[in-house]
Structures are given as structure tokens and as C-alpha cells.
Write a protein that holds these residues in place. Structure first.
Motif, mmCIF file in Angstrom:
data_model
loop_
_atom_site.group_PDB
_atom_site.id
_atom_site.type_symbol
_atom_site.label_atom_id
_atom_site.label_comp_id
_atom_site.label_asym_id
_atom_site.label_seq_id
_atom_site.Cartn_x
_atom_site.Cartn_y
_atom_site.Cartn_z
ATOM 1 N N ARG A 57 0.849 -1.212 0.000
ATOM 2 C CA ARG A 57 0.000 0.000 0.000
ATOM 3 C C ARG A 57 0.874 1.248 0.000
ATOM 4 N NH1 ARG A 57 -1.999 -4.698 -0.598
ATOM 5 N NH2 ARG A 57 -4.224 -4.653 -0.907
ATOM 6 N N LYS A 76 -10.452 -4.577 -3.870
ATOM 7 C CA LYS A 76 -10.281 -5.801 -4.672
ATOM 8 C C LYS A 76 -11.584 -6.138 -5.372
ATOM 9 C CE LYS A 76 -6.122 -7.187 -2.969
ATOM 10 N NZ LYS A 76 -5.815 -8.310 -2.114
ATOM 11 N N ASN A 79 -12.431 -11.291 -8.137
ATOM 12 C CA ASN A 79 -11.364 -12.269 -8.371
ATOM 13 C C ASN A 79 -10.120 -11.997 -7.528
ATOM 14 O OD1 ASN A 79 -12.629 -13.779 -10.574
ATOM 15 N ND2 ASN A 79 -12.486 -11.839 -11.679
ATOM 16 N N GLY A 80 -10.190 -10.940 -6.713
ATOM 17 C CA GLY A 80 -9.022 -10.583 -5.905
ATOM 18 C C GLY A 80 -8.095 -9.612 -6.606
ATOM 19 N N LYS A 81 -8.484 -9.160 -7.818
ATOM 20 C CA LYS A 81 -7.626 -8.216 -8.554
ATOM 21 C C LYS A 81 -7.743 -6.836 -7.900
ATOM 22 C CE LYS A 81 -6.527 -6.464 -13.118
ATOM 23 N NZ LYS A 81 -6.637 -6.573 -14.546
ATOM 24 N N PRO A 82 -6.581 -6.240 -7.530
ATOM 25 C CA PRO A 82 -6.652 -4.950 -6.842
ATOM 26 C C PRO A 82 -6.913 -3.793 -7.808
ATOM 27 C CG PRO A 82 -4.363 -5.606 -7.118
ATOM 28 C CD PRO A 82 -5.191 -6.714 -7.706
ATOM 29 N N ILE A 93 0.569 -5.356 -8.004
ATOM 30 C CA ILE A 93 1.507 -5.410 -6.865
ATOM 31 C C ILE A 93 2.168 -6.787 -6.808
ATOM 32 C CG2 ILE A 93 1.698 -5.281 -4.353
ATOM 33 C CD1 ILE A 93 -1.097 -4.067 -4.264
ATOM 34 N N THR A 94 3.425 -6.806 -6.350
ATOM 35 C CA THR A 94 4.050 -8.090 -5.986
ATOM 36 C C THR A 94 4.865 -7.881 -4.712
ATOM 37 O OG1 THR A 94 5.440 -9.919 -6.777
ATOM 38 C CG2 THR A 94 6.136 -7.721 -7.406
ATOM 39 N N HIS A 95 4.950 -8.925 -3.870
ATOM 40 C CA HIS A 95 5.851 -8.800 -2.723
ATOM 41 C C HIS A 95 6.709 -10.035 -2.549
ATOM 42 C CE1 HIS A 95 1.678 -9.424 -1.380
ATOM 43 N NE2 HIS A 95 1.530 -8.142 -1.226
ATOM 44 N N ASP A 113 5.431 -9.119 -11.302
ATOM 45 C CA ASP A 113 5.754 -10.251 -10.433
ATOM 46 C C ASP A 113 7.254 -10.249 -10.161
ATOM 47 O OD1 ASP A 113 4.678 -12.626 -9.054
ATOM 48 O OD2 ASP A 113 6.139 -13.676 -10.285
ATOM 49 N N GLU A 115 10.289 -12.798 -8.380
ATOM 50 C CA GLU A 115 10.581 -14.137 -7.842
ATOM 51 C C GLU A 115 12.081 -14.364 -7.878
ATOM 52 O OE1 GLU A 115 8.112 -16.353 -6.999
ATOM 53 O OE2 GLU A 115 6.398 -15.302 -7.899
ATOM 54 N N GLU A 152 2.956 -15.230 -14.340
ATOM 55 C CA GLU A 152 2.250 -14.679 -13.174
ATOM 56 C C GLU A 152 1.832 -13.226 -13.458
ATOM 57 O OE1 GLU A 152 1.329 -17.290 -10.751
ATOM 58 O OE2 GLU A 152 2.243 -16.005 -9.232
ATOM 59 N N TYR A 155 -1.030 -13.304 -15.801
ATOM 60 C CA TYR A 155 -2.216 -13.736 -15.044
ATOM 61 C C TYR A 155 -2.805 -12.552 -14.271
ATOM 62 C CZ TYR A 155 -4.963 -15.983 -11.370
ATOM 63 O OH TYR A 155 -5.962 -16.324 -10.500
ATOM 64 N N LYS A 156 -1.931 -11.776 -13.613
ATOM 65 C CA LYS A 156 -2.421 -10.620 -12.846
ATOM 66 C C LYS A 156 -3.021 -9.566 -13.774
ATOM 67 C CE LYS A 156 0.863 -11.076 -9.024
ATOM 68 N NZ LYS A 156 2.011 -10.441 -8.364
ATOM 69 N N GLY A 159 -6.372 -11.031 -14.690
ATOM 70 C CA GLY A 159 -7.093 -10.799 -13.441
ATOM 71 C C GLY A 159 -8.214 -11.764 -13.122
ATOM 72 N N PHE A 165 -2.045 -22.134 -17.191
ATOM 73 C CA PHE A 165 -0.784 -21.470 -17.510
ATOM 74 C C PHE A 165 -0.099 -22.042 -18.756
ATOM 75 C CE2 PHE A 165 0.872 -18.758 -13.797
ATOM 76 C CZ PHE A 165 -0.409 -18.389 -13.431
#
Ligand SMILES: CC(C)(COP(=O)(O)OP(=O)(O)OC[C@H]1O[C@@H](n2cnc3c(N)ncnc32)[C@H](O)[C@@H]1OP(=O)(O)O)[C@@H](O)C(=O)NCCC(=O)NCCS
Length: 211
Positions: A57, A76, A79-82, A93-95, A113, A115, A152, A155-156, A159, A165
Motif C-alpha cells: 500500500r 479488490k 477475483n481478488g484483482k486490486p 503489486i508483488t511482494h 511479479d 521471484e 504470473e 495472469y495478474k 485478473g 498457464f
């Protein structure tokens, strides 16, 4: 929480990468209560997850300030897409345990993303790569990580759920030294190509997908 990378790509995607150095309480104090509601905080029980949540945030708030956009918090969809409350700007976002990254564009959907290359990707390669992509990846964990992160990020960007995949997401052949590659989403009536930018940060692969 220093911003270690901030840039704007030629297609107007803005990226910020933040290194997490503060404590849980320091981070929480940086978010005003009208942005971080008690209900949001209560929905995340694990302290490390709360840290990632605060940082993502804060990095979006930082980008919004740089772009002169009023930041009213993140919501959100089903589907959880922000998305940014009260704004048409698109975001992702990615963390990781040490970093958070965010991207924003004034109108086009996008994904990010981050990784670390790991041996595990060899074991699950068949789940996320097509036959052609597996041949191209040559079991090289850096290449596999670029494929994984790119998918990924795609995919985001898309959304929605129910994405296969190794069938619906495609990354065109690339060389490890490339910083810009391309990919495709092919699902239902969508058949669209996207630009994929690659950054290498402290042993991590960071990938940004957009139009
Ligand atoms: C949602 C998902 C993409 C998150 O990726 P991750 O590597 O676990 O975590 P990241 O830190 O990179 O990203 C987390 C962020 O993704 C975002 N996100 C979650 N669902 C999303 C969606 N449907 N669309 C876009 N972004 C989404 C959120 O903003 C989340 O951060 P937040 O909870 O702080 O808001 C991932 O868990 C997922 O579901 N992937 C698809 C399914 C899959 O992996 N299939 C395997 C095929 S082999």
C-alpha cells in the motif's frame, strides 16, 4: 523504506521497487486509518503478511504521489484483482520477503511479479510451460524464473480465475540477456500480445507485463 528503483517505460508504465527495512509498527504508523481500515488489518493475521500488505500500500501511495494522483486506498474485485479506489488508473503489486514492487498505468491493465530463481521451478515446469516453451527454457533456472514470473504477471494483468498457464499464457522465445520480451494471452475470445519488461534486482527476477 527506500525506493531502490523507480522508472517509466516507453509505454508509460510506471514502476517502483521498495526495499523493506522498517518494523511492523513503523510501517503501520505510515498508513493513515482512512486508508488502512481496521477490517483490512483484521483480515490478515500473520505479522509478516501484514508487513507485505503495509509495504504494497505504501509503494502504491508513493507511485500515486509521483504521478500526482489522489490516493484513496486499494480495493479488490470479485477475483481478488486490486484496483485504486476512485480512479481509472490500473495497478498491480508483488511482494517478496525483502521487496515490494508496484506498477501503474493511466488506462491499460498490467501485471508485475518478482521471484527468485529456484530449483523447484524445474520440478513444476510441465505445469506452467507448453512443450515448445520447455524446450526453449533448457532447464535453466533463470530462464524458468523469467517464464514463471512473466506468466504470473500476465495472469495478474488478465485478473480472472480459470487460467491454464501452459495453454492460455504464452511467452515468445527469448535470450537471457534481453530486457524486453513478449507474451500472449489466449483465452475465450481474447488473443492479445503484450510487452514484458525484465529487471534483475539482488538475485530476483522482476517482470512487468503490459500493452
Ligand atoms: C494471485 C497470485 C498471482 C499471487 O502471486 P504470488 O506470487 O503468490 O504473490 P505476489 O506477491 O506476487 O502477488 C500478490 C498480489 O497479487 C495480487 N492479486 C491477487 N489476485 C489477483 C488477481 N486475480 N488479479 C490480479 N492481481 C491479483 C494482489 O494484489 C496481491 O497482493 P495483496 O494481497 O497485497 O493485494 C497467485 O497466488 C496465483 O493465484 N496464481 C495463479 C494460479 C497459479 O499459480 N497457477 C499455477 C499454474 S501452474
Amino acid at each position: 523504506m527506500p525506493v531502490i528503483l523507480e522508472k517509466k517505460y516507453e509505454n508509460n508504465i510506471s514502476l517502483a521497487v521498495w526495499q523493506i527495512t522498517e518494523s511492523h509498527d513503523e510501517l503501520q504508523a505510515m498508513l493513515p486509518s482512512e486508508i488502512l481500515t481496521d477490517a483490512e488489518l483484521a483480515s490478515i493475521s500473520h505479522p509478516q503478511k501484514q508487513i507485505e500488505f503495509f509495504c504494497s500500500r505504501l509503494v502504491i501511495k508513493h507511485l500515486a504521489n509521483s504521478l500526482d494522483i489522489k490516493y484513496l486506498g486499494i480495493k479488490k474485485d470479485e477475483n481478488g484483482k486490486p484496483y485504486l479506489a476512485g480512479s481509472k488508473w490500473q495497478m498491480s503489486i508483488t511482494h517478496t520477503s525483502n521487496y515490494v514492487a508496484a506498477v501503474m498505468h493511466h488506462s491499460e491493465a498490467l501485471g508485475v511479479d518478482m521471484e527468485k530463481p529456484s530449483e523447484k521451478l524445474k520440478r513444476i515446469a510441465h505445469k506452467f510451460l507448453s512443450e515448445t516453451e520447455r524446450t526453449e527454457a533448457e532447464s535453466d533456472i533463470e530462464k524458468l524464473c523469467i517464464y514463471w514470473s512473466a506468466k504470473e504477471a500476465l495472469y495478474k494483468l488478465y485478473g480472472k480465475r480459470k487460467v491454464i498457464f501452459n495453454e492460455n499464457l504464452y511467452v515468445f522465445p527469448f535470450l537471457k540477456k534481453q530486457v524486453k520480451i513478449s507474451g500472449k494471452i489466449k483465452i475465450n475470445d481474447i488473443n492479445e500480445e503484450y510487452i514484458i519488461y525484465i529487471e534483475k534486482i539482488d538475485g530476483y527476477i522482476l517482470v512487468v507485463a503490459g500493452k
